[in-house]
Write a protein that holds these residues in place. Structure first.
Motif, PDB file in Angstrom:
ATOM      1  N   GLY A  42       0.181  13.363   7.612  1.00 33.44           N
ATOM      2  CA  GLY A  42       1.598  13.462   7.305  1.00 33.44           C
ATOM      3  C   GLY A  42       1.854  14.104   5.959  1.00 33.44           C
ATOM      4  N   ASP A  43       3.057  14.564   5.782  1.00 32.09           N
ATOM      5  CA  ASP A  43       3.475  15.259   4.562  1.00 32.09           C
ATOM      6  C   ASP A  43       3.397  14.329   3.362  1.00 32.09           C
ATOM      7  OD1 ASP A  43       5.058  16.496   2.493  1.00 32.09           O
ATOM      8  OD2 ASP A  43       5.953  17.768   4.031  1.00 32.09           O
ATOM      9  N   ARG A  44       2.788  14.804   2.297  1.00 33.99           N
ATOM     10  CA  ARG A  44       2.669  13.989   1.083  1.00 33.99           C
ATOM     11  C   ARG A  44       4.021  13.675   0.451  1.00 33.99           C
ATOM     12  NH1 ARG A  44      -2.481  13.771  -1.291  1.00 33.99           N
ATOM     13  NH2 ARG A  44      -4.061  14.995  -0.164  1.00 33.99           N
ATOM     14  N   MET A  49       2.970   5.026   3.804  1.00 34.70           N
ATOM     15  CA  MET A  49       2.633   3.839   4.575  1.00 34.70           C
ATOM     16  C   MET A  49       1.131   3.635   4.464  1.00 34.70           C
ATOM     17  SD  MET A  49       3.103   3.217   8.650  1.00 34.70           S
ATOM     18  CE  MET A  49       4.873   3.146   8.408  1.00 34.70           C
ATOM     19  N   LEU A  50       0.725   2.490   3.934  1.00 39.03           N
ATOM     20  CA  LEU A  50      -0.696   2.194   3.795  1.00 39.03           C
ATOM     21  C   LEU A  50      -1.083   1.127   4.803  1.00 39.03           C
ATOM     22  CD1 LEU A  50      -3.262   2.779   2.100  1.00 39.03           C
ATOM     23  CD2 LEU A  50      -2.679   0.768   0.770  1.00 39.03           C
ATOM     24  N   MET A  51      -2.241   1.323   5.469  1.00 42.41           N
ATOM     25  CA  MET A  51      -2.662   0.430   6.541  1.00 42.41           C
ATOM     26  C   MET A  51      -4.053  -0.119   6.245  1.00 42.41           C
ATOM     27  SD  MET A  51      -1.194   2.798   9.695  1.00 42.41           S
ATOM     28  CE  MET A  51      -2.092   4.272   9.147  1.00 42.41           C
ATOM     29  N   LEU A  52      -4.189  -1.438   6.366  1.00 41.96           N
ATOM     30  CA  LEU A  52      -5.419  -2.148   6.035  1.00 41.96           C
ATOM     31  C   LEU A  52      -6.028  -2.720   7.300  1.00 41.96           C
ATOM     32  CD1 LEU A  52      -4.114  -4.144   2.923  1.00 41.96           C
ATOM     33  CD2 LEU A  52      -5.088  -1.835   2.984  1.00 41.96           C
ATOM     34  N   HIS A  53      -7.290  -2.413   7.548  1.00 42.91           N
ATOM     35  CA  HIS A  53      -7.950  -2.833   8.784  1.00 42.91           C
ATOM     36  C   HIS A  53      -8.497  -4.253   8.685  1.00 42.91           C
ATOM     37  CE1 HIS A  53     -11.975  -2.450   6.993  1.00 42.91           C
ATOM     38  NE2 HIS A  53     -11.559  -1.325   6.434  1.00 42.91           N
ATOM     39  N   GLY A  54      -8.975  -4.740   9.817  1.00 42.54           N
ATOM     40  CA  GLY A  54      -9.524  -6.079   9.890  1.00 42.54           C
ATOM     41  C   GLY A  54     -11.005  -6.150   9.585  1.00 42.54           C
ATOM     42  N   LEU A  69       3.251   7.928  13.547  1.00 40.35           N
ATOM     43  CA  LEU A  69       4.056   7.661  12.353  1.00 40.35           C
ATOM     44  C   LEU A  69       3.939   8.741  11.288  1.00 40.35           C
ATOM     45  CD1 LEU A  69       3.324   3.832  12.073  1.00 40.35           C
ATOM     46  CD2 LEU A  69       5.477   4.897  12.758  1.00 40.35           C
ATOM     47  N   SER A  70       3.023   9.673  11.465  1.00 47.66           N
ATOM     48  CA  SER A  70       2.800  10.674  10.411  1.00 47.66           C
ATOM     49  C   SER A  70       3.903  11.730  10.346  1.00 47.66           C
ATOM     50  CB  SER A  70       1.441  11.347  10.601  1.00 47.66           C
ATOM     51  OG  SER A  70       1.349  11.967  11.863  1.00 47.66           O
ATOM     52  N   ARG A  71       4.807  11.749  11.309  1.00 46.31           N
ATOM     53  CA  ARG A  71       5.950  12.668  11.208  1.00 46.31           C
ATOM     54  C   ARG A  71       6.961  12.175  10.177  1.00 46.31           C
ATOM     55  NH1 ARG A  71       7.239  12.706  17.497  1.00 46.31           N
ATOM     56  NH2 ARG A  71       6.486  10.591  17.110  1.00 46.31           N
ATOM     57  N   ASP A  72       7.072  10.857  10.039  1.00 51.85           N
ATOM     58  CA  ASP A  72       8.047  10.260   9.127  1.00 51.85           C
ATOM     59  C   ASP A  72       7.440   9.766   7.827  1.00 51.85           C
ATOM     60  OD1 ASP A  72      10.183  10.473  11.064  1.00 51.85           O
ATOM     61  OD2 ASP A  72       9.264   8.791  12.110  1.00 51.85           O
ATOM     62  N   PHE A  73       6.133   9.572   7.818  1.00 52.92           N
ATOM     63  CA  PHE A  73       5.474   8.955   6.678  1.00 52.92           C
ATOM     64  C   PHE A  73       4.205   9.720   6.300  1.00 52.92           C
ATOM     65  CE2 PHE A  73       7.643   5.649   9.068  1.00 52.92           C
ATOM     66  CZ  PHE A  73       8.399   5.051   8.085  1.00 52.92           C
ATOM     67  N   HIS A  74       3.797   9.544   5.066  1.00 50.82           N
ATOM     68  CA  HIS A  74       2.440   9.921   4.680  1.00 50.82           C
ATOM     69  C   HIS A  74       1.597   8.689   4.956  1.00 50.82           C
ATOM     70  CE1 HIS A  74      -0.822  11.962   2.835  1.00 50.82           C
ATOM     71  NE2 HIS A  74      -0.863  11.198   1.758  1.00 50.82           N
ATOM     72  N   ALA A  75       0.930   8.674   6.102  1.00 51.45           N
ATOM     73  CA  ALA A  75       0.198   7.504   6.586  1.00 51.45           C
ATOM     74  C   ALA A  75      -1.236   7.533   6.070  1.00 51.45           C
ATOM     75  CB  ALA A  75       0.222   7.465   8.106  1.00 51.45           C
TER      76      ALA A  75
END
Length: 299
Positions: A42-44, A49-54, A69-75
């Motif tokens: 996604g665009d900087r 949006m930061l995602m933390l795995h299990g 979600l990368s269209r709306d956020f820098h994921a």
């Protein structure tokens, strides 16, 4: 579980973004320096949006979120310290706060000062809560999928016995059926595309990193800290979750923080981001884009 929708199938079929690395500086690392491996899409210029795995996963578990979600956020999703090629924390008895500090160092290295939304799944939800308590000005909202109360309430012999049991199984060289892992993580009759991804979740695990993360579970009891979190909190729970049943985990967290929003995913297990990706994404998107407001009852 129900059949996947056409959108779910499309999200799960997309390629993952490639892995990157960034050098980080923090006292949690030997010599105060380490590396964090991560994926980003996604665009900087978009909200982050930061995602933390299990505990038994990696950044690869967020395939459908990068796609949707990368269209709306820098994921962004990290490989936590000790997972993939991310540096281990520099001591065996790492606490959950050490992972929170490593996360702050990671964000600092990326030049990020605030996260509109922080998403955590399972053990990642524990890291997210610890981070939001430790760095409250850096988090706009929390989304906690399959949240966990952790093990910090155990003491004495009960603690030692359970910790030892967890550590005995934490060895990537032990022969474990991928199908058996998926059976525990997913609802019965989960469609093949979801099972295929779930069966590969452990590919980026290391034995040392796994054991270090397990020990951190025993350093915190999340119902004791969730009332200190000052941002909006949304909890996702699968009604068929065998790993973190809603009655034993999310319900206890909501009892401690009744202003938190709790959402049930019917006929889903532990891996909601894979089992119901379009619904997962829609709620995360709405949470991230809503105007920020204080969610604590004393504010």
């Amino acid at each position: 579980m129900a059949e996947l929708s056409a959108l779910d199938t499309e999200l799960l079929s997309q390629d993952l973004p490639g892995l990157s690395q960034v050098a980080v500086e923090s006292p949690v690392y030997a010599g105060r320096r380490g590396l964090i491996e991560y994926r980003a899409a996604g665009d900087r210029g978009n909200p982050v949006m930061l995602m933390l795995h299990g505990l038994g996963s990696s950044s690869a578990g967020y395939r459908a979120q990068f796609a949707g979600l990368s269209r709306d956020f820098h994921a962004i999703a990290w490989n936590a310290p000790g997972f993939g090629d991310s540096s281990h924390i520099g001591r065996d008895d790492a606490s959950i706060d050490d992972y929170a500090d490593a996360l702050e160092a990671f964000l600092r290295a990326l030049g990020l000062k605030r996260l509109p939304v922080l998403v955590g799944s399972s053990w990642g939800s524990i890291v997210a809560l610890a981070f939001a308590r430790r760095y409250p000005n850096m988090v706009g909202s929390l989304v906690l999928s399959a949240p966990n109360v952790a093990k910090g309430h155990l003491v004495g012999e009960a603690r030692d016995t359970e910790l030892d049991a967890w550590l005995r199984t934490a060895d990537i060289s032990l022969p474990v059926s991928r199908a058996a892992i998926a059976d525990r993580l997913l609802a019965p009759n989960t469609p093949p595309p979801v099972r295929q991804h779930a069966e590969r979740l452990r590919d980026a695990m290391t034995t040392a990193g796994w054991r270090q993360a397990i020990r951190s579970l025993f350093t915190i009891h999340t119902p004791d800290i969730i009332s200190e979190i000052r941002c909006p909190i949304t909890l996702f729970s699968g009604t068929l979750d065998q790993v973190a049943p809603q009655r034993d985990h999310a319900e206890r967290l909501v009892a401690a923080a009744p202003w938190a929003k709790s959402i049930l995913f019917e006929d889903c297990g532990h891996m909601l981001k894979l089992e119901a990706p379009s619904r997962f994404n829609a709620i995360v998107r709405a949470t991230a884009l809503q105007p920020e407001s204080l969610a604590h009852p004393n504010d």
